[in-house]
Structures are given as C-alpha cells and as structure tokens.
Design a protein around this motif. Sequence first.
Motif, PDB file in Angstrom:
ATOM      1  N   LEU A 197      37.770   9.508   1.251  1.00 52.01           N
ATOM      2  CA  LEU A 197      38.942  10.248   1.702  1.00 52.01           C
ATOM      3  C   LEU A 197      39.017  10.286   3.225  1.00 52.01           C
ATOM      4  CD1 LEU A 197      39.045  13.263  -0.798  1.00 52.01           C
ATOM      5  CD2 LEU A 197      40.592  11.304  -0.686  1.00 52.01           C
ATOM      6  N   LEU A 198      37.883  10.510   3.870  1.00 51.19           N
ATOM      7  CA  LEU A 198      37.851  10.520   5.333  1.00 51.19           C
ATOM      8  C   LEU A 198      38.248   9.153   5.875  1.00 51.19           C
ATOM      9  CD1 LEU A 198      37.162  11.975   7.987  1.00 51.19           C
ATOM     10  CD2 LEU A 198      34.796  11.194   7.683  1.00 51.19           C
ATOM     11  N   GLY A 199      37.694   8.092   5.297  1.00 56.01           N
ATOM     12  CA  GLY A 199      38.028   6.743   5.738  1.00 56.01           C
ATOM     13  C   GLY A 199      39.481   6.394   5.499  1.00 56.01           C
ATOM     14  N   SER A 200      40.053   6.913   4.402  1.00 59.13           N
ATOM     15  CA  SER A 200      41.454   6.632   4.092  1.00 59.13           C
ATOM     16  C   SER A 200      42.387   7.278   5.103  1.00 59.13           C
ATOM     17  CB  SER A 200      41.785   7.130   2.682  1.00 59.13           C
ATOM     18  OG  SER A 200      41.020   6.425   1.720  1.00 59.13           O
ATOM     19  N   ARG A 205      45.060   5.515  11.734  1.00 63.42           N
ATOM     20  CA  ARG A 205      45.043   5.880  13.157  1.00 63.42           C
ATOM     21  C   ARG A 205      46.015   5.051  13.997  1.00 63.42           C
ATOM     22  NH1 ARG A 205      40.641   3.274  11.510  1.00 63.42           N
ATOM     23  NH2 ARG A 205      40.001   1.326  12.503  1.00 63.42           N
ATOM     24  N   ASN A 206      46.280   3.824  13.590  1.00 61.53           N
ATOM     25  CA  ASN A 206      47.197   2.994  14.375  1.00 61.53           C
ATOM     26  C   ASN A 206      48.648   3.443  14.219  1.00 61.53           C
ATOM     27  OD1 ASN A 206      45.239   1.161  15.450  1.00 61.53           O
ATOM     28  ND2 ASN A 206      45.071   0.237  13.430  1.00 61.53           N
ATOM     29  N   ASN A 218      34.865   9.477  11.454  1.00 64.04           N
ATOM     30  CA  ASN A 218      34.596   8.459  10.431  1.00 64.04           C
ATOM     31  C   ASN A 218      33.585   7.428  10.926  1.00 64.04           C
ATOM     32  OD1 ASN A 218      35.292   7.133   7.808  1.00 64.04           O
ATOM     33  ND2 ASN A 218      35.991   5.514   9.169  1.00 64.04           N
ATOM     34  N   ASN A 219      33.638   7.081  12.214  1.00 63.01           N
ATOM     35  CA  ASN A 219      32.677   6.125  12.778  1.00 63.01           C
ATOM     36  C   ASN A 219      31.246   6.646  12.691  1.00 63.01           C
ATOM     37  OD1 ASN A 219      34.614   4.223  13.425  1.00 63.01           O
ATOM     38  ND2 ASN A 219      34.875   4.967  15.524  1.00 63.01           N
ATOM     39  N   ASN A 220      31.089   7.958  12.689  1.00 62.96           N
ATOM     40  CA  ASN A 220      29.753   8.555  12.571  1.00 62.96           C
ATOM     41  C   ASN A 220      29.340   8.767  11.116  1.00 62.96           C
ATOM     42  OD1 ASN A 220      29.103   8.990  15.421  1.00 62.96           O
ATOM     43  ND2 ASN A 220      30.782  10.452  15.423  1.00 62.96           N
ATOM     44  N   VAL A 221      30.319   9.090  10.274  1.00 62.63           N
ATOM     45  CA  VAL A 221      30.022   9.348   8.866  1.00 62.63           C
ATOM     46  C   VAL A 221      29.776   8.059   8.092  1.00 62.63           C
ATOM     47  CG1 VAL A 221      31.010  10.217   6.694  1.00 62.63           C
ATOM     48  CG2 VAL A 221      31.255  11.544   8.808  1.00 62.63           C
ATOM     49  N   LEU A 222      30.530   7.006   8.422  1.00 60.25           N
ATOM     50  CA  LEU A 222      30.453   5.752   7.677  1.00 60.25           C
ATOM     51  C   LEU A 222      29.038   5.174   7.600  1.00 60.25           C
ATOM     52  CD1 LEU A 222      31.847   3.484   6.124  1.00 60.25           C
ATOM     53  CD2 LEU A 222      32.409   2.413   8.321  1.00 60.25           C
ATOM     54  N   PRO A 223      28.294   5.065   8.730  1.00 55.76           N
ATOM     55  CA  PRO A 223      26.939   4.519   8.611  1.00 55.76           C
ATOM     56  C   PRO A 223      26.023   5.378   7.739  1.00 55.76           C
ATOM     57  CG  PRO A 223      27.681   4.492  10.889  1.00 55.76           C
ATOM     58  CD  PRO A 223      28.670   5.306  10.127  1.00 55.76           C
TER      59      PRO A 223
END
Length: 242
Positions: A197-200, A205-206, A218-223
Amino acid sequence: MTTDHTSRTATRLGGAALITATLLFAAVFVYLAKAFGYPGVLDQPAAEVLPRLLALGSTGRAVWVVYGLVPLLLLPTAFGVYAAGRQAAPQTVQVAARVAVVLAVLSAVSMMVGLLRWPSLHWELARAYAESAPPAREAITALFRASNSYLGNFIGEFLGELFLNAFFLVAAWVLRRASGPTAAARWLLRAGVAASLLGSVAMLRNAWPGLDTVAMLNNNVLPLWMLLLGLALWRHRPQAAA
C-alpha cells in the motif's frame, strides 16, 4: 531428488536472490547518491544532469548497468514463491503462485527498461550534449525529457513499481497460506499489505509532487520489506497439499 527437496531448494534460492537484490540496491543507491546526487538530480534539467552523468566515468556507467540488472533477481525470487505455493491447498494458492511469477517478470522488464536507459541512451545523449552547439543541445534536451517521461516515469517507475507492489502482495499471501496459521505468517502478510500500500501511493509521486515525503519513506521501508520477505522465503518449509 524429491519434490519437497526441489521446492526447498527453490525457496532458499529465491530468498537468497531477494536478499542479494536488497544489498545490491542499497549499495548502488548509496554510491549514486554520493557521486551523482541521486535521486534528487533526476528533477534537474538536461544541462545539469547530462554533464554530471558523463562525469561518473566508466565506473559510474558500470554501476548503472548493475543497477539496471538488479531487477532480474526478482525472477528466482518469484520461482521461490511459486515453489512454496504449488503444493499448497487450496487451488487458489497455486494459481496465485503462478500470478506472482507473471507479475515479477513484468516488473523486472519494466524496471530494467527504465534503469538501463541511463548507461545506454542517456549516456550517448550526454556525450552528444558535451560536443554539440546550443541549437543541437535543444534537440538533445527534448529527447532527454521525452525518454525520462516515457521510459523512466511511466514504464520504469509507474508500471515497474505497480507490478512490483502487486508481486509483493501476492507473494506475501502465498507464503501466508503455504505456511499454515502461524503467527509469523500472519505478520508477514500484514507487513506485505502495508509495504504494498505504501509503495502504491509512492509510485504516484510523479503525478502528485506532494507525495515526495511518502516516496522518501517508501525508499526506507522497501529494503526492510525485501529483507523480511527474502528471509521468509529462505526459512520456508514447503507443505504438501492435503
């Protein structure tokens, strides 16, 4: 070699592949952040981005190639998910495991198209820009913008991340059902839903610049989520269908 042993090998390889992808992603991201100002530099005009890209030299270009190939590691990960779900009951889990493979392939191809434009198309644009007069630079700038919009923002980021988030969600559900009603499996599914959901939201963002903060989160949560899923695959014990 028994089916259980084959499935166990596939899930371990899938987990190892995703963990490796996470570590490579983090290493490349840190390098490009320091050497190239990534990802903030992507919002700058061609007059600034292209000279900085060319200044990375052969080492930086090789790093971009590695970055562009990292999504290939999604494929053994997906086959690990498939191995976990193909012996599980009910039939819907097996179908979902096949869907996970399709989503991983679509995501890998989309993200590779977006990332590999930097050491290929954009690299040649940077060379041409450095050697061109102002009139020619205008045409190069237009091509740079178009490739960023189509190959980068739409295919690489939007479609690539859309398929990736869907893959993560399906993978978490498959592992949850294939692992039985354990607390760890339930928490894995909850984490997968939250990360997807966070990534979606972040992938929009664009279209909505106000989501930059969500994208940074998301850049921190994804890894962290990738490591969690990789470890879950590595530790998974296939269960025969009833």
